[in-house]
Design a protein around this motif. Structure first.
Motif, PDB file in Angstrom:
ATOM      1  N   SER A 155       0.859  -1.182   0.000  1.00 43.58           N
ATOM      2  CA  SER A 155       0.000   0.000   0.000  1.00 43.58           C
ATOM      3  C   SER A 155       0.901   1.240   0.000  1.00 43.58           C
ATOM      4  CB  SER A 155      -0.914   0.003   1.223  1.00 43.58           C
ATOM      5  OG  SER A 155      -0.160   0.249   2.391  1.00 43.58           O
ATOM      6  N   GLU A 156       0.416   2.298  -0.595  1.00 39.91           N
ATOM      7  CA  GLU A 156       1.191   3.537  -0.618  1.00 39.91           C
ATOM      8  C   GLU A 156       1.442   4.053   0.795  1.00 39.91           C
ATOM      9  OE1 GLU A 156      -0.007   6.591  -3.332  1.00 39.91           O
ATOM     10  OE2 GLU A 156      -0.505   5.117  -4.892  1.00 39.91           O
ATOM     11  N   ALA A 157       0.459   3.922   1.659  1.00 41.19           N
ATOM     12  CA  ALA A 157       0.594   4.407   3.033  1.00 41.19           C
ATOM     13  C   ALA A 157       1.682   3.632   3.782  1.00 41.19           C
ATOM     14  CB  ALA A 157      -0.736   4.301   3.766  1.00 41.19           C
ATOM     15  N   TYR A 158       1.710   2.294   3.613  1.00 41.75           N
ATOM     16  CA  TYR A 158       2.729   1.496   4.295  1.00 41.75           C
ATOM     17  C   TYR A 158       4.114   1.820   3.746  1.00 41.75           C
ATOM     18  CZ  TYR A 158       5.308  -2.359   6.337  1.00 41.75           C
ATOM     19  OH  TYR A 158       6.228  -3.085   7.039  1.00 41.75           O
ATOM     20  N   ALA A 159       4.235   1.944   2.439  1.00 44.91           N
ATOM     21  CA  ALA A 159       5.531   2.283   1.834  1.00 44.91           C
ATOM     22  C   ALA A 159       6.025   3.631   2.336  1.00 44.91           C
ATOM     23  CB  ALA A 159       5.421   2.275   0.313  1.00 44.91           C
ATOM     24  N   ALA A 160       5.138   4.606   2.432  1.00 42.06           N
ATOM     25  CA  ALA A 160       5.511   5.929   2.933  1.00 42.06           C
ATOM     26  C   ALA A 160       5.974   5.848   4.385  1.00 42.06           C
ATOM     27  CB  ALA A 160       4.334   6.896   2.793  1.00 42.06           C
ATOM     28  N   TRP A 161       5.255   5.082   5.205  1.00 51.37           N
ATOM     29  CA  TRP A 161       5.642   4.907   6.608  1.00 51.37           C
ATOM     30  C   TRP A 161       7.008   4.255   6.705  1.00 51.37           C
ATOM     31  CZ3 TRP A 161       6.738   0.318   9.144  1.00 51.37           C
ATOM     32  CH2 TRP A 161       6.974   0.442  10.520  1.00 51.37           C
ATOM     33  N   LEU A 162       7.230   3.216   5.902  1.00 53.03           N
ATOM     34  CA  LEU A 162       8.508   2.507   5.941  1.00 53.03           C
ATOM     35  C   LEU A 162       9.650   3.460   5.593  1.00 53.03           C
ATOM     36  CD1 LEU A 162       9.007  -1.071   4.688  1.00 53.03           C
ATOM     37  CD2 LEU A 162      10.792   0.621   4.434  1.00 53.03           C
ATOM     38  N   HIS A 163       9.508   4.209   4.517  1.00 52.10           N
ATOM     39  CA  HIS A 163      10.543   5.176   4.133  1.00 52.10           C
ATOM     40  C   HIS A 163      10.785   6.199   5.242  1.00 52.10           C
ATOM     41  CE1 HIS A 163      11.379   3.982   0.005  1.00 52.10           C
ATOM     42  NE2 HIS A 163      10.082   3.839  -0.193  1.00 52.10           N
ATOM     43  N   GLN A 164       9.708   6.679   5.862  1.00 49.08           N
ATOM     44  CA  GLN A 164       9.841   7.670   6.935  1.00 49.08           C
ATOM     45  C   GLN A 164      10.634   7.099   8.110  1.00 49.08           C
ATOM     46  OE1 GLN A 164       6.160   8.720   8.867  1.00 49.08           O
ATOM     47  NE2 GLN A 164       6.920  10.728   9.447  1.00 49.08           N
ATOM     48  N   GLN A 165      10.426   5.857   8.458  1.00 50.83           N
ATOM     49  CA  GLN A 165      11.112   5.239   9.595  1.00 50.83           C
ATOM     50  C   GLN A 165      12.612   5.084   9.368  1.00 50.83           C
ATOM     51  OE1 GLN A 165       9.302   5.077  12.379  1.00 50.83           O
ATOM     52  NE2 GLN A 165       7.824   5.894  10.936  1.00 50.83           N
ATOM     53  N   LEU A 166      13.028   5.048   8.115  1.00 52.28           N
ATOM     54  CA  LEU A 166      14.430   4.842   7.788  1.00 52.28           C
ATOM     55  C   LEU A 166      15.209   6.145   7.628  1.00 52.28           C
ATOM     56  CD1 LEU A 166      13.897   1.893   5.318  1.00 52.28           C
ATOM     57  CD2 LEU A 166      14.752   1.765   7.660  1.00 52.28           C
ATOM     58  N   GLU A 167      14.534   7.268   7.763  1.00 53.68           N
ATOM     59  CA  GLU A 167      15.222   8.560   7.645  1.00 53.68           C
ATOM     60  C   GLU A 167      16.008   8.841   8.911  1.00 53.68           C
ATOM     61  OE1 GLU A 167      15.431  10.203   4.808  1.00 53.68           O
ATOM     62  OE2 GLU A 167      14.201   8.588   3.992  1.00 53.68           O
ATOM     63  N   ASP A 168      17.163   9.469   8.722  1.00 52.44           N
ATOM     64  CA  ASP A 168      18.043   9.783   9.864  1.00 52.44           C
ATOM     65  C   ASP A 168      17.513  10.904  10.708  1.00 52.44           C
ATOM     66  OD1 ASP A 168      19.789   7.814   9.050  1.00 52.44           O
ATOM     67  OD2 ASP A 168      20.898   9.186   7.763  1.00 52.44           O
TER      68      ASP A 168
END
Length: 110
Positions: free
Chosen positions: A97-110
């Motif tokens: 889902s776009e929402a899950y992908a966005a959350w995943l990317h956000q969690q990996l930001e420094d």
């Protein structure tokens, strides 16, 4: 979902012998933002090691991350993994889902 090579979502798996080891690795992976999520599952593994058939209870770690984090994950596991030859497999996540992908990317930001 982004398709740029570095931002491609992947799931990485490895196994360890105990829940304590699994939790310690999961904590380190999350602390260093190498994974957005780590799922731990008790499994039974059957394999051949040094010419002998083996059967062991293990814990599988399933990491949700991005391809650009894979080499750092490999280095962390090389330093901290208790096995002589740890499993380290990556599978591309082709749909989410776009929402899950966005959350995943956000969690990996420094």
């Amino acid at each position: 979902m982004s398709t740029a090579a570095g931002s491609t979502l992947i799931e990485v798996t490895t196994t360890v012998a105990s829940q304590i080891q699994a939790r310690e690795l999961a904590s380190a992976l999350l602390q260093y933002r190498l994974a957005a999520c780590v799922q731990l599952t008790a499994i039974e593994s059957h394999y051949r090691w040094q010419g002998e058939l083996q059967q062991e209870q293990e814990y599988q770690l399933r990491l949700k991350t991005r391809r650009d984090r894979f080499q750092a994950i490999a280095r962390l596991l090389a330093e901290r993994h208790p096995y002589e030859l740890p499993q380290l497999l990556a599978t591309e996540i082709t749909e989410s889902s776009e929402a899950y992908a966005a959350w995943l990317h956000q969690q990996l930001e420094d």
